[in-house]
Motif scaffolding. Structure first.
Motif, mmCIF file in Angstrom:
data_model
loop_
_atom_site.group_PDB
_atom_site.id
_atom_site.type_symbol
_atom_site.label_atom_id
_atom_site.label_comp_id
_atom_site.label_asym_id
_atom_site.label_seq_id
_atom_site.Cartn_x
_atom_site.Cartn_y
_atom_site.Cartn_z
ATOM 1 N N ASN B 67 0.844 -1.209 0.000
ATOM 2 C CA ASN B 67 0.000 0.000 0.000
ATOM 3 C C ASN B 67 0.875 1.254 0.000
ATOM 4 O O ASN B 67 0.414 2.336 0.348
ATOM 5 C CB ASN B 67 -0.983 0.006 1.174
ATOM 6 C CG ASN B 67 -0.292 0.085 2.520
ATOM 7 O OD1 ASN B 67 0.926 0.016 2.609
ATOM 8 N ND2 ASN B 67 -1.072 0.227 3.569
ATOM 9 N N ILE B 91 -3.076 7.732 -4.489
ATOM 10 C CA ILE B 91 -2.741 6.693 -3.511
ATOM 11 C C ILE B 91 -3.756 6.644 -2.374
ATOM 12 O O ILE B 91 -4.031 5.574 -1.820
ATOM 13 C CB ILE B 91 -1.295 6.879 -2.983
ATOM 14 C CG1 ILE B 91 -0.840 5.655 -2.179
ATOM 15 C CG2 ILE B 91 -1.154 8.142 -2.154
ATOM 16 C CD1 ILE B 91 -0.771 4.377 -2.950
ATOM 17 N N ASN B 92 -4.363 7.804 -2.055
ATOM 18 C CA ASN B 92 -5.348 7.796 -0.961
ATOM 19 C C ASN B 92 -6.596 7.017 -1.351
ATOM 20 O O ASN B 92 -7.218 6.368 -0.519
ATOM 21 C CB ASN B 92 -5.704 9.232 -0.565
ATOM 22 C CG ASN B 92 -4.504 9.971 0.011
ATOM 23 O OD1 ASN B 92 -3.646 9.361 0.645
ATOM 24 N ND2 ASN B 92 -4.428 11.258 -0.251
ATOM 25 N N ARG B 95 -5.567 3.230 -1.301
ATOM 26 C CA ARG B 95 -5.429 2.659 0.051
ATOM 27 C C ARG B 95 -6.776 2.299 0.674
ATOM 28 O O ARG B 95 -6.837 1.438 1.549
ATOM 29 C CB ARG B 95 -4.688 3.642 0.961
ATOM 30 C CG ARG B 95 -3.193 3.640 0.701
ATOM 31 C CD ARG B 95 -2.485 4.631 1.582
ATOM 32 N NE ARG B 95 -1.049 4.585 1.381
ATOM 33 C CZ ARG B 95 -0.255 5.642 1.494
ATOM 34 N NH1 ARG B 95 -0.765 6.823 1.793
ATOM 35 N NH2 ARG B 95 1.045 5.525 1.309
ATOM 36 N N GLN B 96 -7.844 2.952 0.244
ATOM 37 C CA GLN B 96 -9.164 2.583 0.778
ATOM 38 C C GLN B 96 -9.528 1.157 0.382
ATOM 39 O O GLN B 96 -10.341 0.518 1.040
ATOM 40 C CB GLN B 96 -10.240 3.539 0.265
ATOM 41 C CG GLN B 96 -10.069 4.956 0.779
ATOM 42 C CD GLN B 96 -11.036 5.896 0.093
ATOM 43 O OE1 GLN B 96 -12.217 5.624 -0.001
ATOM 44 N NE2 GLN B 96 -10.517 7.011 -0.392
#
Lengths: 226, 261
Positions: B67, B91-92, B95-96
């Protein structure tokens, strides 16, 4: 008995007290207003600087450190006098209130920045990683996870510093700011009797005993931390 | 997929689907120190893959690259068809879809259990407080922690904290879950509850990549076991093969060393 009468006449003279009480009360208003303005501006600027330092590039972090070190090293009175007496010669004239407010706010900001930054630094990296792993941005992780913990850690040093800086408003008397001490001093020389200074001391107690008490209550509410 | 697949069917079913997590020639160096030297790994939907190996073998670094808590030096990480190492990837958002559970739990000490689990639902996925708390309670129920919703992390045992850590991750309904030695920081008597929660997660069809020292769990629950040493995957296969008939000398040495303790 004569000695005690003289003591009462000198320091607790009811006639003098009654005459100069309005001056002292006006001084209390100025001291309280100045203190609140310093706390608001100093803490806001300190928080901003700490956040900036935690995210800024290296050169900016160093600038912030230098600022904090200088402001913590200089005696507050020096900064007040420079702002009030020296700045007019470069075309910036500040009132005694503005000069005292600005000087003490800048100093409080430096201390607040250091305390909050230390708090941010003390939060384990796993906290930020956990937040980021759930999809939070750097900023969201800082505001929702790191900062609430950092502020609680910074609270004891911050409350002490807030008390000490707001008491330094008495330094404004040097630049003729009509706060408690200045009013008490002029009143006592006017009256030829130091009773107004006694009133001044009482006025400081009335303002700052509650502040100290609130600080104590806030510090005892740290039990959630391990 | 059907959530109640029996475990014997799982590997066969999983093998026909494209991988949900794929590492391609992954390298990671810290300065002159190379910890990952070309990792290739595919995890298919619904698979539980356990990664074992001596400390310093790069297991955790590999997991943390998945991640991008660690940035890989080179190589690709493909999650659900998206190369997440590509420039410009959000990336946010990625990552979920990738839940993570940490060795030291990393719960937020200033928030109660419910807020620990609902924070990202509110702040990241923008659910209303009511909706976020409903979802958080559902996640807590899956790890049997709904009764502790109002407790603070410091009031919980390590095992309970780790189950909350799992709930915090699954509340976001990720496609794959990463576990970084989830039981290593626990007292022995608390390990069982966490492993039970992980087994139930597996049985619900969650894809899981688990770095662990729990050999009994790896043997019983994993579809596939990966043995890492010195920054490479030495051997991988079904648990009965890796534990029962390891091919490589290094695997044999590691397993006999483990059994001696």
């Amino acid at each position: 008995m004569e000695a005690i009468d003289r003591l009462v006449f000198t320091f607790f003279n009811a006639d003098v007290a009654a005459k100069y009480l309005p001056d002292i009360l006006r001084g209390m208003g100025v001291t309280a207003l100045l203190g609140l303005a310093i706390v608001a501006a100093g803490l806001a600027l300190g928080l901003g600087l700490a956040l900036l330092r935690s995210m800024a590039p290296r050169w900016l972090r160093i600038l912030i450190e230098i600022y904090a070190d200088i402001m913590r090293a200089l005696p507050p009175l020096v900064i007040i006098i420079v702002l009030f007496f020296a700045f007019p010669s470069i075309g910036i004239s500040l009132s005694s209130f503005a000069a005292t407010w600005l000087a003490l706010s800048l100093i409080l900001a430096a201390y607040a920045e250091e305390s909050i930054w230390a708090g941010i630094n003390a939060i384990a990296s796993g906290q930020r990683e956990a937040a980021r792993s759930t999809g939070m941005s750097t900023w969201q992780a800082l505001c929702n996870v790191v900062l609430p913990q950092a502020l609680r850690m910074a609270m004891p040093p911050l409350t002490n510093r807030v008390i000490s800086i707001t008491k330094s408003t008495a330094l404004g008397s040097v630049v003729a700011l009509n706060e408690i001490l200045n009013n008490a001093q002029s009143a006592s020389s006017h009256a030829g009797n130091p009773t107004p200074l006694t009133l001044g001391a009482l006025a400081y107690l009335v303002i700052f005993i509650p502040v100290v008490f609130i600080a104590r209550v806030m510090e005892s509410r740290q039990s959630w931390m391990k | 997929m059907t959530p109640d697949l029996t475990s014997s069917l799982r590997p066969a079913t999983a093998s026909i689907k494209p991988p949900i997590l794929e590492l391609v020639n992954l390298h990671k160096s810290y300065g002159a120190n190379t910890v990952l030297k070309g990792i290739d790994l595919r995890v298919r939907p619904g698979e539980l893959v356990c990664v074992i190996g001596p400390s310093g073998s790069g297991k955790s670094s590999m997991l943390r690259c998945c991640n991008r808590l660690e940035e890989p030096s080179s190589g690709q990480i493909v999650v659900d068809g998206v190369d997440i190492t590509r420039a410009g990837v959000d990336i946010n958002r990625v990552r979920q879809g990738i839940g993570m559970v940490f060795q030291s739990f990393n719960l937020y000490p200033h928030l109660n259990v419910l807020n620990n689990v609902s924070l990202a639902l509110r702040k990241v996925q923008k659910f209303s407080r009511t909706e976020a708390e409903q979802r958080a309670m559902a996640a807590l129920a899956r790890v049997e922690m709904q009764d502790k919703a109002k407790a603070f992390p410091a009031q919980l045992s390590g095992g309970q904290q780790q189950r909350v850590g799992i709930a915090r991750a699954i509340a976001l309904e990720p496609k794959v879950m990463l576990f970084d030695e989830p039981t290593s920081a626990l007292d022995p008597e608390l390990v069982g509850g966490v492993l039970k929660a992980m087994r139930e997660l597996r049985d619900s069809g969650m894809t899981m990549l688990v770095v662990t020292h729990e050999m009994a769990f790896a043997r019983a629950a994993a579809d596939r076991v990966v043995f890492m040493d010195g920054g490479v995957i030495v051997e991988s296969g079904p648990p009965e093969q890796v534990f029962g008939a390891p091919e490589h000398a290094r695997t044999k040495a590691f397993l006999s060393h483990i059994r001696a303790h």
